[in-house]
Design a protein around this motif. Structure first.
Motif, PDB file in Angstrom:
ATOM      1  N   MET A  13      17.664  72.382 -11.348  1.00 15.55           N
ATOM      2  CA  MET A  13      18.605  72.127 -10.254  1.00 15.55           C
ATOM      3  C   MET A  13      18.669  70.624  -9.999  1.00 15.55           C
ATOM      4  SD  MET A  13      18.604  73.672  -6.367  1.00 15.55           S
ATOM      5  CE  MET A  13      19.213  75.265  -6.891  1.00 15.55           C
ATOM      6  N   GLY A  14      19.853  70.140  -9.669  1.00 13.31           N
ATOM      7  CA  GLY A  14      20.025  68.726  -9.399  1.00 13.31           C
ATOM      8  C   GLY A  14      19.573  68.361  -8.003  1.00 13.31           C
ATOM      9  N   ALA A  15      20.442  67.709  -7.266  1.00  8.76           N
ATOM     10  CA  ALA A  15      20.095  67.311  -5.908  1.00  8.76           C
ATOM     11  C   ALA A  15      20.009  68.532  -5.006  1.00  8.76           C
ATOM     12  CB  ALA A  15      21.133  66.316  -5.367  1.00  8.76           C
ATOM     13  N   LEU A  16      19.098  68.479  -4.017  1.00  2.56           N
ATOM     14  CA  LEU A  16      18.890  69.582  -3.075  1.00  2.56           C
ATOM     15  C   LEU A  16      18.663  68.989  -1.694  1.00  2.56           C
ATOM     16  CD1 LEU A  16      16.941  72.807  -3.538  1.00  2.56           C
ATOM     17  CD2 LEU A  16      16.320  71.349  -1.622  1.00  2.56           C
ATOM     18  N   ALA A  17      19.286  69.599  -0.684  1.00  2.11           N
ATOM     19  CA  ALA A  17      19.142  69.108   0.680  1.00  2.11           C
ATOM     20  C   ALA A  17      19.199  70.272   1.647  1.00  2.11           C
ATOM     21  CB  ALA A  17      20.248  68.101   1.016  1.00  2.11           C
ATOM     22  N   VAL A  18      18.427  70.144   2.744  1.00  5.59           N
ATOM     23  CA  VAL A  18      18.478  71.097   3.848  1.00  5.59           C
ATOM     24  C   VAL A  18      19.059  70.345   5.040  1.00  5.59           C
ATOM     25  CG1 VAL A  18      17.169  72.604   5.366  1.00  5.59           C
ATOM     26  CG2 VAL A  18      16.501  72.378   2.973  1.00  5.59           C
ATOM     27  N   ILE A  19      20.190  70.832   5.571  1.00  8.19           N
ATOM     28  CA  ILE A  19      20.912  70.113   6.623  1.00  8.19           C
ATOM     29  C   ILE A  19      21.211  71.065   7.766  1.00  8.19           C
ATOM     30  CG2 ILE A  19      21.956  68.573   4.915  1.00  8.19           C
ATOM     31  CD1 ILE A  19      24.564  70.165   5.292  1.00  8.19           C
ATOM     32  N   THR A  20      21.583  70.478   8.890  1.00  5.57           N
ATOM     33  CA  THR A  20      22.072  71.256  10.024  1.00  5.57           C
ATOM     34  C   THR A  20      23.588  71.327   9.944  1.00  5.57           C
ATOM     35  OG1 THR A  20      22.226  69.288  11.449  1.00  5.57           O
ATOM     36  CG2 THR A  20      20.120  70.477  11.400  1.00  5.57           C
ATOM     37  N   GLN A  21      24.189  72.092  10.869  1.00  4.85           N
ATOM     38  CA  GLN A  21      25.632  72.232  10.853  1.00  4.85           C
ATOM     39  C   GLN A  21      26.323  70.912  11.184  1.00  4.85           C
ATOM     40  OE1 GLN A  21      27.123  75.160  13.584  1.00  4.85           O
ATOM     41  NE2 GLN A  21      29.003  75.504  12.432  1.00  4.85           N
ATOM     42  N   SER A  22      25.630  70.059  11.919  1.00  2.98           N
ATOM     43  CA  SER A  22      26.222  68.769  12.259  1.00  2.98           C
ATOM     44  C   SER A  22      26.089  67.754  11.133  1.00  2.98           C
ATOM     45  CB  SER A  22      25.555  68.223  13.526  1.00  2.98           C
ATOM     46  OG  SER A  22      24.164  68.025  13.300  1.00  2.98           O
ATOM     47  N   GLY A  23      25.329  68.072  10.097  1.00  2.15           N
ATOM     48  CA  GLY A  23      25.180  67.157   8.974  1.00  2.15           C
ATOM     49  C   GLY A  23      23.859  66.419   8.977  1.00  2.15           C
ATOM     50  N   ARG A  24      22.969  66.707   9.906  1.00  5.53           N
ATOM     51  CA  ARG A  24      21.663  66.047   9.952  1.00  5.53           C
ATOM     52  C   ARG A  24      20.816  66.536   8.779  1.00  5.53           C
ATOM     53  NH1 ARG A  24      19.042  61.665  12.300  1.00  5.53           N
ATOM     54  NH2 ARG A  24      16.779  62.077  12.382  1.00  5.53           N
ATOM     55  N   VAL A  25      20.248  65.622   8.011  1.00  6.72           N
ATOM     56  CA  VAL A  25      19.424  65.980   6.859  1.00  6.72           C
ATOM     57  C   VAL A  25      18.020  66.307   7.359  1.00  6.72           C
ATOM     58  CG1 VAL A  25      18.522  65.250   4.627  1.00  6.72           C
ATOM     59  CG2 VAL A  25      20.779  64.477   5.364  1.00  6.72           C
ATOM     60  N   ILE A  26      17.574  67.533   7.072  1.00  9.55           N
ATOM     61  CA  ILE A  26      16.232  67.973   7.456  1.00  9.55           C
ATOM     62  C   ILE A  26      15.258  67.756   6.313  1.00  9.55           C
ATOM     63  CG2 ILE A  26      14.868  69.904   8.314  1.00  9.55           C
ATOM     64  CD1 ILE A  26      16.948  68.820  10.257  1.00  9.55           C
ATOM     65  N   SER A  27      15.725  67.907   5.080  1.00 13.62           N
ATOM     66  CA  SER A  27      14.865  67.728   3.911  1.00 13.62           C
ATOM     67  C   SER A  27      15.740  67.285   2.744  1.00 13.62           C
ATOM     68  CB  SER A  27      14.125  69.012   3.564  1.00 13.62           C
ATOM     69  OG  SER A  27      13.369  68.854   2.388  1.00 13.62           O
ATOM     70  N   GLY A  28      15.212  66.411   1.918  1.00 17.86           N
ATOM     71  CA  GLY A  28      15.931  65.934   0.740  1.00 17.86           C
ATOM     72  C   GLY A  28      15.228  64.722   0.149  1.00 17.86           C
ATOM     73  N   ASP A  29      15.824  64.192  -0.926  1.00 21.21           N
ATOM     74  CA  ASP A  29      15.213  63.031  -1.561  1.00 21.21           C
ATOM     75  C   ASP A  29      15.570  61.768  -0.776  1.00 21.21           C
ATOM     76  OD1 ASP A  29      17.875  62.670  -2.132  1.00 21.21           O
ATOM     77  OD2 ASP A  29      17.699  63.162  -4.251  1.00 21.21           O
TER      78      ASP A  29
ATOM     79  N   LEU B 222      21.135  75.274   3.046  1.00 20.31           N
ATOM     80  CA  LEU B 222      20.600  74.720   1.807  1.00 20.31           C
ATOM     81  C   LEU B 222      21.762  74.330   0.915  1.00 20.31           C
ATOM     82  CD1 LEU B 222      18.316  74.174  -0.282  1.00 20.31           C
ATOM     83  CD2 LEU B 222      18.637  76.543  -1.036  1.00 20.31           C
ATOM     84  N   LEU B 223      21.853  73.021   0.566  1.00 17.81           N
ATOM     85  CA  LEU B 223      22.863  72.522  -0.370  1.00 17.81           C
ATOM     86  C   LEU B 223      22.159  72.155  -1.663  1.00 17.81           C
ATOM     87  CD1 LEU B 223      25.066  70.242   1.928  1.00 17.81           C
ATOM     88  CD2 LEU B 223      25.378  72.659   1.372  1.00 17.81           C
ATOM     89  N   GLY B 224      22.565  72.839  -2.755  1.00 21.70           N
ATOM     90  CA  GLY B 224      21.957  72.572  -4.058  1.00 21.70           C
ATOM     91  C   GLY B 224      23.024  72.388  -5.117  1.00 21.70           C
ATOM     92  N   SER B 225      22.899  71.326  -5.901  1.00 23.75           N
ATOM     93  CA  SER B 225      23.883  71.035  -6.946  1.00 23.75           C
ATOM     94  C   SER B 225      23.263  71.235  -8.312  1.00 23.75           C
ATOM     95  CB  SER B 225      24.386  69.600  -6.807  1.00 23.75           C
ATOM     96  OG  SER B 225      23.332  68.679  -7.050  1.00 23.75           O
ATOM     97  N   LYS B 226      24.105  71.529  -9.285  1.00 25.09           N
ATOM     98  CA  LYS B 226      23.691  71.711 -10.671  1.00 25.09           C
ATOM     99  C   LYS B 226      24.813  71.208 -11.575  1.00 25.09           C
ATOM    100  CE  LYS B 226      22.197  75.161 -14.002  1.00 25.09           C
ATOM    101  NZ  LYS B 226      21.973  76.608 -14.254  1.00 25.09           N
ATOM    102  N   LYS B 227      24.439  70.444 -12.580  1.00 26.08           N
ATOM    103  CA  LYS B 227      25.429  69.892 -13.488  1.00 26.08           C
ATOM    104  C   LYS B 227      26.059  71.001 -14.297  1.00 26.08           C
ATOM    105  CE  LYS B 227      26.087  66.251 -16.936  1.00 26.08           C
ATOM    106  NZ  LYS B 227      25.437  65.197 -17.743  1.00 26.08           N
ATOM    107  N   GLN B 228      27.404  70.959 -14.407  1.00 25.88           N
ATOM    108  CA  GLN B 228      28.142  71.991 -15.118  1.00 25.88           C
ATOM    109  C   GLN B 228      28.209  71.634 -16.603  1.00 25.88           C
ATOM    110  OE1 GLN B 228      31.922  72.722 -13.376  1.00 25.88           O
ATOM    111  NE2 GLN B 228      32.273  74.643 -14.454  1.00 25.88           N
TER     112      GLN B 228
END
Length: 927
Positions: A222-238, A292-298
């Motif tokens: 998995m590429g980039a991964l982030a845990v955010i709130t609905q307002s866009g606040r980053v709770i966890s990520g690189d 949870l926002l997770g990206s993966k290269k296609q």
């Protein structure tokens, strides 16, 4: 969408009865299409094919028709290739989106579990911590929490753990939730993100920093991964996510970001980051407002390039196959006609056989969730008598609810286990069907695996079997409930039927008998239990009696059966034999009993006189002891009070100095000896009161931990002088009702003994254990220990272990006895555990309230009981003499040779209902 590896399905050979159009279509379906070719290349490949067609037909019109058919087939083949490429590309994209979305859901579920564990740990820490500091320390010990602080509503830090958690103190409390849990984060200048969990408890807020591994990504695919709130606040990520934010990191528009962070919905988008196509999945973490926002290269591959060689080979093979099919078309048509005719005849015969046996054919397609039933089976199940295709759920509803899951289980395992056969009940109809089926592969537009079988009506057969089983069960129950032995032999003396009583009589083990076992083998196994055997015949009737080694007598009577075998019935006649033996010995036994009773009467009268004199002497001795203790209590305490009082005044030098310093040492010795002697006298008096049953408890409400602390202070000086370590666990316990003086004396005696018998460098410990019914106290030491044979002696007054270690210490041996008596007066238990050379542990309990002993009914005077017993014996002797005078004289011989006289005991009841057992003459033991 299909997930996971695709199972291999072998393509069956084409059916000989298929039509030409179906044969061509099936042949095409089994191959992969190839890419389009140029016109010249197509003509080169089709030239020999056209020549072969012309050779096949002398008619030009037929040849042209065949050529057009081949060209049309090739064009159709090219279209299939193109559609296959498009479908494969779409399937690959869908599979990639599905796999990425599924993995994102798995990651979100794991994060949800970790967050719930952190919240549970916070709740447990708040519940178990007595102070905010303890709560902070308990919460920070969680493997999912790295640091914790507790602040009040003004933002002031109340407690924190571990040290160095000041970074958490800068979070403003004005935005904290009043109820529930809030998630926030600290983003440092270098982009590092620290996830936080905030929860209110009363007037305080708990702020817990989660560990780095809780919301981390452990999959490199998995590429980039982030845990955010609905307002866009980053709770966890690189760190890049912490610097730029999720919108810039994933190159999202405002509309895309809003669609990804809608509560209650999960979605996946195709985005482009730095010129690279990626899949971005958004999954809401369960029980939170986090996403949870997770990206993966296609990955993009050229399907045409990968399949080019395969398509070309298939194209050449297809051309050859078309030629072969056209060449053998005419021959196949003739064969097909013959096979169709043969198949039709076979189907008619099979249908006639099935319908004649009240049954039919069924077919289940688990993949398509459909089922087929033949007309005969449909009529049997209460449907219209015609072939029907129906949904699988409707087909299952035709059967009993308890049998549906069993049917599905057999069907699902059919491709592994092969054929299956089981009985199934019909719903709403009194029918029982026998279902036989097996897995089969059905070819058509697509290969599919189905379950094909037949169902036959076996209601009558199963009813007959059930009636037979019930009859056999009743017969078995009747044989098992018999009190007599029952066994059946066939005409050649082989075992047929037997009951458990037969095995019990002869001590045969379970499983040692089986049907068909020879008579001689059974006799050999039963011989070990037989002591004697007697055969009798009277009035044409024969029977056999066995005297078993366990004393029982068994009588066996045999009768012949209609098949030439015989039935043996054995009856236990032990009671009859015993009664016969008893009749011959009763008269002598009664005479012996009368003689014994006469002698007993004389002994009892003499014993009554002795008891009366001994009772008077015991009462006089008890009164003398009481008078002695009362006078000694006054005569000893009066001078001791003067000695102790004046020596105390002299020790304190209240009227001036004593002069020579040695006088002061002498006074100390006098005071110590006087106090020791007074304590000894008090212990002796207390023990005397306890033994006389005159000791009473002056109970009041008290806290045992306070009393223990008081006693520890008294013995701490002695422990320090002896070089011992006091390990006292004085925890607060609930109040109890007890006698403070007795409890203090118990603790002081046990602790003093522990200090006295523990060598230098040892440890003396005390522990309080709160229970629902009271308190358990443990006093342990690492002293010299006590052997097992001396433990019971030490609980008695004035008892000491006579060894070298005890001779070096002072004492009277009353400490443990007094302590045990005081504990038992309170209704508690007293126990000593010790190992020689390792130490001793004394465990005793005190109830919440002293238990009042049950007052036993006053025992009548023993002399009165003896007088009653003498009168009863006299009455019995009179009745026995009358019975002997009226008893008829018998002179019966022994029942049979070799039969011994069993041991008999004479039992006589006196007027009080008591039983007197007298021994009789020795004989053979009774069964």
């Amino acid at each position: 969408m299909q997930k996971g590896p695709v199972q291999y399905q072998q393509t069956p050979p084409p059916r000989p009865g298929a039509a030409s159009g179906h044969s061509i279509r099936n042949a095409v379906a089994t191959h992969q299409p190839v890419e389009k070719t140029t016109g010249s290349r197509f003509q080169k490949l089709s030239a020999p094919f056209s020549a072969n067609i012309n050779a096949l037909s002398k008619d030009k019109r037929s040849a042209r028709l065949m050529l057009m058919l081949a060209i049309a087939f090739l064009v159709f083949y090219v279209l299939i290739v193109a559609s296959k490429l498009i479908v494969d590309y779409g399937s690959t994209q869908k599979r990639a989106r599905s796999e990425h979305f599924n993995y994102s859901e798995v990651v979100a579920a794991r994060m949800s579990t970790e967050i719930e564990n952190a919240i549970i740990w916070i709740d447990n820490g708040l519940a178990e911590g007595q102070t905010p500091g303890q709560s902070a320390r308990l919460i920070a010990k969680s493997p999912v929490v790295s640091a914790t602080i507790i602040v009040n509503s003004k933002g002031q830090t109340i407690a924190s753990y571990p040290a160095g958690s000041q970074i958490l103190e800068n979070i403003p409390v004005k935005n904290f939730v009043s109820q529930g849990v809030k998630f926030n984060s600290i983003i440092q200048p270098d982009g590092q993100i620290i996830p936080l969990v905030i929860k209110q408890t009363g007037q305080y807020f708990v702020i817990a920093a989660l560990a780095d591994t809780v919301l981390a990504n452990d999959n490199r695919t998995m590429g980039a991964l982030a845990v955010i709130t609905q307002s866009g606040r980053v709770i966890s990520g690189d760190r890049n996510m912490g610097k730029t934010g999720p919108r810039d990191a994933f190159n999202l528009t405002e509309a895309q970001f809003s669609s990804l962070t809608q509560l209650g919905s999960n979605s996946i988008l195709q985005i482009k980051v730095h010129g690279s196509k990626q899949l971005l999945a958004s999954v809401q973490i369960a029980n939170t407002d986090l996403f949870l926002l997770g990206s993966k290269k296609q990955m993009e591959t050229s399907i045409l390039q990968n399949n080019l060689t395969l398509f070309f080979i298939l194209f050449i093979g297809t051309c050859a196959l078309v030629w072969t099919l056209l060449h053998s078309l005419t021959k196949q048509l003739r064969v097909v006609q013959g096979v169709q005719q043969t198949t039709e005849i076979s189907q008619q015969r099979y249908q006639a056989a099935i319908e004649g046996d009240r049954g039919g054919v069924w077919e289940v397609d688990l993949t398509g969730s459909s089922a087929f039933v033949s007309g005969s089976l449909a009529g049997l199940l209460g449907l219209l008598r015609k072939e029907q295709t129906m949904p699988l759920s409707r087909f299952l509803n035709l059967f009993h609810p308890e049998d549906r899951e069993r049917f599905l289980a057999f069907a699902r395992r059919a491709h592994v286990q092969g054929e299956f056969d089981f009985d199934i009940r019909v719903a709403h109809l009194p029918l029982m069907l026998q279902c036989r089926g097996r897995s089969s592969v059905r070819s058509g537009r697509e290969m599919k695996r189905v379950i094909v079988g037949v169902a036959l009506d076996i209601t009558e057969q199963r009813a007959a079997q059930m009636r037979l089983q019930i009859t056999e069960s009743r017969l078995h129950d009747a044989l098992s409930s018999m009190t007599d032995s029952f066994v059946v032999w066939d005409s050649v003396k082989r075992l047929v039927v037997w009951n458990s009583k037969f095995m019990d009589f002869f001590g045969l083990k379970h499983g040692s008998l089986y049907e068909g076992l020879e008579h001689i083998s059974v006799n050999y196994m039963a011989q070990a239990a037989i002591f004697e055997k007697f055969d009798y015949e009277r009035m044409g009737e024969k029977w056999t009696e066995f005297h078993l080694r366990d004393g029982r007598w068994i009588r066996y009577i045999e009768a012949k059966t209609a098949e030439g075998g015989h039935v043996s019935i054995g009856t236990d006649i032990t009671e009859i034999r015993l009664r016969e033996a008893e009749l011959t010995t009763n008269e002598q036994t009664l005479k012996n009993t009368v003689e014994v009773l006469r002698k007993s009467q004389e002994s009892i009268v003499e014993l009554a006189g002795r008891y009366e004199s001994e009772k008077i002497r015991a009462e006089e001795a008890s009164q003398s002891k009481t008078n002695f203790l009362a006078s000694m209590s006054h005569e000893l305490r009066t001078p001791l009070n003067a000695i102790n009082g004046f020596s105390d005044i002299m020790q304190k030098e209240m009227f001036g100095p004593l002069g020579d310093p040695r006088y002061k040492d002498y006074v100390n010795d006098i005071l110590f000896s006087g106090q020791h002697l007074l304590s000894l006298i008090n212990d002796i008096l207390d023990m005397s009161k306890i033994e006389a049953g005159k000791m009473t408890l002056n109970t009041e409400v008290m806290f045992l931990h306070e009393m223990l602390a008081q006693v520890v202070r008294m013995v701490r000086g002695k422990a320090d002088d002896a070089g011992l370590k006091l390990d006292v666990d004085v925890v607060e316990v609930k109040e109890i009702e007890a006698d403070p003086r007795s409890v203090k004396q118990i603790l002081l005696n046990l602790l003093t003994n522990a200090v006295k018998f523990t060598p230098e460098g040892g440890t003396v410990g005390v522990e309080l254990i709160q229970k629902q019914t009271g308190i358990i106290i443990k006093v342990c030491d690492t002293g010299i220990g006590i052997s097992q044979e001396n433990i019971d002696r030490l609980a008695k007054p004035f008892e000491q272990v006579d060894d070298k270690a005890n001779r070096q210490t002072e004492g009277t041996g009353l400490g443990l006895a007094l302590s045990k008596s005081f504990v038992e007066l309170h209704g508690g238990k007293f126990k000593i555990e010790s190992v020689v050379g390792k130490g001793t542990t004394v465990i005793f309990s005190l109830p919440n309230k002293p238990i009042t002993p049950v007052q036993e009914d006053e025992v009548e005077d023993v002399s009165q009981e003896i007088s009653k017993l003498t009168a009863d014996i006299a009455n019995i002797l009179g009745e026995t003499e009358n019975l002997s005078n009226h008893m008829p004289q018998t002179n019966n011989p022994p029942p049979y040779p070799g039969v011994g006289i069993p041991q008999v005991q004479a039992q006589v009841l006196n007027q009080g209902g008591q039983q007197i057992t007298m021994p009789a003459k020795q004989g053979r033991p009774a069964a």
